[in-house]
Design a protein around this motif. Structure first.
Motif, PDB file in Angstrom:
ATOM      1  N   ARG A   1      68.531   9.777 -23.944  1.00  0.00           N
ATOM      2  CA  ARG A   1      67.604   9.755 -24.996  1.00  0.00           C
ATOM      3  C   ARG A   1      68.374   8.847 -26.215  1.00  0.00           C
ATOM      4  O   ARG A   1      69.250   8.912 -26.574  1.00  0.00           O
ATOM      5  CB  ARG A   1      67.580  11.204 -25.623  1.00  0.00           C
ATOM      6  CG  ARG A   1      66.278  11.439 -26.380  1.00  0.00           C
ATOM      7  CD  ARG A   1      65.973  12.769 -27.080  1.00  0.00           C
ATOM      8  NE  ARG A   1      64.700  12.464 -27.791  1.00  0.00           N
ATOM      9  CZ  ARG A   1      64.314  13.488 -28.623  1.00  0.00           C
ATOM     10  NH1 ARG A   1      64.931  14.699 -28.900  1.00  0.00           N
ATOM     11  NH2 ARG A   1      63.210  13.325 -29.188  1.00  0.00           N
TER      12      ARG A   1
ATOM     13  N   TYR B   1      63.055   8.859 -23.945  1.00  0.00           N
ATOM     14  CA  TYR B   1      63.569   9.350 -22.921  1.00  0.00           C
ATOM     15  C   TYR B   1      63.743   8.492 -21.660  1.00  0.00           C
ATOM     16  O   TYR B   1      62.722   7.998 -21.217  1.00  0.00           O
ATOM     17  CB  TYR B   1      63.085  10.641 -22.124  1.00  0.00           C
ATOM     18  CG  TYR B   1      63.254  11.902 -23.261  1.00  0.00           C
ATOM     19  CD1 TYR B   1      64.174  12.739 -23.364  1.00  0.00           C
ATOM     20  CD2 TYR B   1      62.178  12.008 -24.265  1.00  0.00           C
ATOM     21  CE1 TYR B   1      64.165  13.867 -24.342  1.00  0.00           C
ATOM     22  CE2 TYR B   1      62.049  13.056 -25.128  1.00  0.00           C
ATOM     23  CZ  TYR B   1      63.090  13.787 -25.184  1.00  0.00           C
ATOM     24  OH  TYR B   1      63.164  14.773 -26.129  1.00  0.00           O
TER      25      TYR B   1
ATOM     26  N   SER C   1      57.646  11.318 -24.701  1.00  0.00           N
ATOM     27  CA  SER C   1      58.236  12.743 -24.661  1.00  0.00           C
ATOM     28  C   SER C   1      58.428  13.182 -23.197  1.00  0.00           C
ATOM     29  O   SER C   1      57.751  12.603 -22.273  1.00  0.00           O
ATOM     30  CB  SER C   1      57.013  13.590 -25.303  1.00  0.00           C
ATOM     31  OG  SER C   1      55.741  13.230 -24.727  1.00  0.00           O
ATOM     32  N   LEU C   2      59.125  13.977 -23.120  1.00  0.00           N
ATOM     33  CA  LEU C   2      59.764  14.220 -21.733  1.00  0.00           C
ATOM     34  C   LEU C   2      58.621  14.865 -20.871  1.00  0.00           C
ATOM     35  O   LEU C   2      58.302  16.219 -21.262  1.00  0.00           O
ATOM     36  CB  LEU C   2      61.197  15.016 -21.737  1.00  0.00           C
ATOM     37  CG  LEU C   2      61.838  15.158 -20.663  1.00  0.00           C
ATOM     38  CD1 LEU C   2      62.520  13.504 -20.016  1.00  0.00           C
ATOM     39  CD2 LEU C   2      62.876  16.120 -20.606  1.00  0.00           C
TER      40      LEU C   2
ATOM     41  N   GLY D   1      57.128  17.659 -18.207  1.00  0.00           N
ATOM     42  CA  GLY D   1      57.702  18.727 -17.944  1.00  0.00           C
ATOM     43  C   GLY D   1      58.259  18.833 -16.538  1.00  0.00           C
ATOM     44  O   GLY D   1      59.430  19.481 -16.544  1.00  0.00           O
ATOM     45  N   GLU D   2      57.990  17.894 -15.569  1.00  0.00           N
ATOM     46  CA  GLU D   2      58.816  18.009 -14.292  1.00  0.00           C
ATOM     47  C   GLU D   2      60.235  17.746 -14.264  1.00  0.00           C
ATOM     48  O   GLU D   2      61.131  17.788 -13.477  1.00  0.00           O
ATOM     49  CB  GLU D   2      58.104  17.079 -13.245  1.00  0.00           C
ATOM     50  CG  GLU D   2      58.085  15.635 -13.999  1.00  0.00           C
ATOM     51  CD  GLU D   2      56.955  14.623 -13.249  1.00  0.00           C
ATOM     52  OE1 GLU D   2      56.044  14.324 -13.804  1.00  0.00           O
ATOM     53  OE2 GLU D   2      57.101  14.494 -12.056  1.00  0.00           O
ATOM     54  N   TYR D   3      60.405  16.857 -15.449  1.00  0.00           N
ATOM     55  CA  TYR D   3      61.965  16.581 -15.588  1.00  0.00           C
ATOM     56  C   TYR D   3      62.731  17.542 -16.451  1.00  0.00           C
ATOM     57  O   TYR D   3      63.975  17.357 -16.858  1.00  0.00           O
ATOM     58  CB  TYR D   3      62.108  15.112 -16.172  1.00  0.00           C
ATOM     59  CG  TYR D   3      61.364  14.160 -15.193  1.00  0.00           C
ATOM     60  CD1 TYR D   3      61.661  14.059 -14.032  1.00  0.00           C
ATOM     61  CD2 TYR D   3      60.611  13.408 -15.955  1.00  0.00           C
ATOM     62  CE1 TYR D   3      60.784  13.099 -13.168  1.00  0.00           C
ATOM     63  CE2 TYR D   3      59.925  12.356 -15.132  1.00  0.00           C
ATOM     64  CZ  TYR D   3      59.908  12.263 -13.809  1.00  0.00           C
ATOM     65  OH  TYR D   3      59.439  11.327 -13.119  1.00  0.00           O
ATOM     66  N   ARG D   4      62.313  18.721 -17.051  1.00  0.00           N
ATOM     67  CA  ARG D   4      63.054  19.634 -17.695  1.00  0.00           C
ATOM     68  C   ARG D   4      63.982  20.218 -16.792  1.00  0.00           C
ATOM     69  O   ARG D   4      63.789  20.439 -15.474  1.00  0.00           O
ATOM     70  CB  ARG D   4      61.807  20.771 -18.378  1.00  0.00           C
ATOM     71  CG  ARG D   4      61.026  20.313 -19.197  1.00  0.00           C
ATOM     72  CD  ARG D   4      61.394  20.267 -20.661  1.00  0.00           C
ATOM     73  NE  ARG D   4      60.357  19.232 -21.405  1.00  0.00           N
ATOM     74  CZ  ARG D   4      59.246  19.619 -21.750  1.00  0.00           C
ATOM     75  NH1 ARG D   4      58.788  20.743 -21.784  1.00  0.00           N
ATOM     76  NH2 ARG D   4      58.467  18.523 -22.720  1.00  0.00           N
ATOM     77  N   GLY D   5      65.113  20.473 -17.426  1.00  0.00           N
ATOM     78  CA  GLY D   5      66.188  20.998 -16.537  1.00  0.00           C
ATOM     79  C   GLY D   5      67.358  19.929 -16.103  1.00  0.00           C
ATOM     80  O   GLY D   5      68.425  20.053 -15.845  1.00  0.00           O
TER      81      GLY D   5
ATOM     82  N   VAL E   1      70.433  16.042 -20.421  1.00  0.00           N
ATOM     83  CA  VAL E   1      69.895  15.051 -21.467  1.00  0.00           C
ATOM     84  C   VAL E   1      71.060  14.601 -22.270  1.00  0.00           C
ATOM     85  O   VAL E   1      71.803  15.544 -22.664  1.00  0.00           O
ATOM     86  CB  VAL E   1      68.793  15.677 -22.198  1.00  0.00           C
ATOM     87  CG1 VAL E   1      68.463  14.364 -23.388  1.00  0.00           C
ATOM     88  CG2 VAL E   1      67.397  15.784 -21.808  1.00  0.00           C
TER      89      VAL E   1
END
Lengths: 429, 429
Positions: free
Chosen positions: A7, A26, A40-41, A43-47, A50
């Motif tokens: 980031r 990101y 903005s990130l 949702g599928e890449y949360r987890g 970073v």
């Protein structure tokens, strides 16, 4: 290889002339490949973990399409003559030292260390005629984390005795040996490339031998083309039947087409040569700093771009004084302005985003999908801290990047570097 | 002021083209003046304390004949247009900020800090039209230890409202005020200089007023001359009766002769103008980096030198991207090669010793006997550590210096700096 997200202020050039900026965005990487750059990130890449570089600038890694590792030792000196004399007076004597592996170890270690710390993530590198020293150079480059092509040079004429290979066959045989060992060493990042020095140093017989080596391993090719008027005249004498300089390579299948080829300079390419460069998909490595220092001239880069030719930038150490690709970007812009002013008023100067494009996506294409944060590109990134350049008012991201490049912040401002999805180094605050 | 001796590898250019090197030599200073550089210390100087800089390189201080302090904030950005548009789009809006003394304090403090840390020991500096901000700049420059000329700019036409002075009389009155205060402050190192911006911004009436100001205080003069084709054409329209651009200044006694004058650029000076420059002893501030960035062209420096014209170098921040005078030296050499190649095959490129000469003794002559370690020269010295550039074999001193200059070691390699016999800073090991 674990997926990762970085980031920061992300800047890249998806198209020539377009600088895209994502403030505090990101860049997502999985399996060494970029999944995209996002404001903005998703949702599928949360987890995915970073790494947040705060207010730093994040750009694609820089690609150096032309650099001579054994000339690094004398960079910034000997700037008082033209190409052919410069080769005799400075380059050949220095390259002759690399027969000595102790010397090669000392000198190449300095080169490799500098490349590791630079903003360059990919490079196409000349070694010397020496097989062992060039293999050593490959070992050292592998450790830097850069992805590179490294070539053992071939020369069988017009060189001092210490550097002239005894025969075309001996040169080819040595090259086979070099490639075999290089491939057996199982480098992950370092690949051999066929490296006939230039037509003045390579007989037709040698080029014929090398064409077989090339086919046997499907090797890419690097060499020099139409750099300097004296050299061009010499090539005309040496290969009188060729319609243009590059035909000297093309006759032996060493000029694009099936052979992925990068030719350095192309300052004096004739119309016929330019057309063949385009048709054969040859990459042009534009080396403005070198072309200034050894009095070669200014390549007509705008014309090449308009013709749809593939163009990247090269530092060309030690014709070029520095390995800095930031310097190559600004030199390319500056000389394009001189060319526009005095030689070709129709060829508008390069813009900053165009210069950056050439040094990233332009040269990157020689390595595949490289030089951008678009989805599917190999993940090369440079994180730049510019807080050491204080400023009395807020600047845009584009201004900050332009300033960082013009002021050569690749020297002390690099905070982290990623190549093919691997973090090569990272300074924490 | 105590006498002092510094020891190290001393290099300087007593004549243009001659680089003299004294390995582990001595430079002796008494009363701010150099008594000479010696390979072994003459007996008469025993007893004077010696500061030994070991293997460092010691050169004369660098002289910047042309730099705009209020443009420092946007250096390295906005490199996408030519002079007149560049002034409108970037320069004038930035200069307008200096009406605000808080802003001026912030911005000029950054500039002054950078100048202090640079290899520059003398500079000829443009401020803005603002009297108070320019006095503040003088306060700050005085603290840097540099010896400098600083000018409040005059402009009464062809400028945005915020920068255009209301009348020639008001401009002259303000300039009187500026000079009076500047002289009353009793600076030891900082002197005022008359600074009509350039003909497009200065009416004849204003220049006439300024000629009186000049005579009243016997001030030197700085301005711009024949920088860019558009500007030259504009001047022709504005002063149709002048035989050449510089005559616009000369009519009012602001072009050499009694008025010690430095003119920046001189890229497009006609034969008549060149002859007048020579005859009047005008200094030419050659600014190659700026001339590249804002597409001006390449000044015929070799011709000027052959004609016996006084030439020094200028960084011309922010047309130039950096205050580095090392960069000015290498840019001057590089563009002279392009000029030789494409425009004037009779004008051989500048050598490295010639480039260094221009940046020391060449520009230094504007300040008197400055820019050399010959006896009688004011004692300006820069001590350079190049150990951060490791090397695989021993280099000559000349090679080490050439490399340090080409690689811009004035950025992090300056170990000590002396101006007029005073040590300004010194890093100990």
């Amino acid at each position: 290889m674990e997926p990762l997200i970085i980031r920061g202020n992300i800047l890249f050039t998806p198209r020539r002339g377009e600088l895209r900026a994502l403030p505090r965005g990101y860049a997502v990487c999985r399996g060494g490949v970029c999944l995209g750059a996002f404001q903005s990130l998703p949702g599928e890449y949360r987890g995915i973990p970073v790494t947040d570089y705060g207010d730093a600038l994040i750009i694609p890694g820089l690609v150096d399409l032309h650099i001579h590792a054994p000339q690094y030792a004398f960079r910034g000196t000997g700037m008082d003559c033209e190409l052919l004399e410069w080769l005799k007076r400075y380059t050949f004597p220095e390259e002759a030292r690399y027969v000595d592996l102790d010397y090669a170890t000392r000198a190449y270690s300095l080169f490799a260390k500098q490349m590791k710390n630079s903003a360059t993530t990919r490079a196409v590198i000349f070694g010397t005629v020496h097989r062992e020293a060039t293999l050593l150079l490959m070992d050292l480059m592998e450790e830097t984390g850069l992805i590179s092509y490294v070539g053992k040079v071939n020369m069988d004429r017009d060189a001092p005795d210490e550097l002239r290979e005894p025969s075309p066959e001996a040169s080819a045989f040595d090259t086979f040996g070099f490639i075999n060992v290089a491939l057996r060493r199982g480098y992950r990042r370092t690949r051999p490339i066929l490296t006939p020095r230039f037509i003045p140093s390579c007989s037709d017989a040698l080029l014929r031998e090398l064409s077989e080596v090339r086919r046997a391993y499907d090797l890419p090719v690097q060499s020099h083309l139409s750099e300097n008027p004296e050299e061009v005249a010499l090539v005309k004498r040496l290969v009188p039947s060729a319609a243009f300089y590059g035909e000297g390579y093309e006759r032996f299948g060493l000029f694009g087409g099936e052979a992925r080829t990068v030719m350095a300079h192309c300052v004096y390419s004739t119309e016929a040569e330019v057309e063949r460069i385009r048709k054969n998909g040859v990459w042009v490595a534009h080396c403005p700093n070198s072309n200034l220092n050894i009095c070669s001239g200014i390549a007509p880069v705008r014309r090449y771009l308009e013709a749809g030719i593939r163009v990247g930038l090269g530092s060309d150490v030690a014709g070029g004084q520095t390995e800095s690709m930031f310097r190559a970007v600004t030199d390319a812009i500056q000389v394009s302005k001189v060319r526009w002013r005095y030689l070709d008023p129709e060829a508008r100067p390069l813009s900053f985003p165009e210069g950056l494009y050439l040094a990233t996506k332009g040269g990157g294409s020689f390595f595949g999908r490289v030089g951008s944060f678009e989805p599917g590109y190999e993940f090369d990134a440079v994180v730049l801290d510019d807080f050491i350049l204080p400023h009395p008012y807020p600047m845009t991201l584009a201004e900050r990047l332009e300033r960082a490049v013009y002021l050569g912040l690749d020297r002390e401002g690099i905070r982290a570097k990623y190549v093919g999805g691997c973090c090569q180094f990272q300074y924490t605050e």
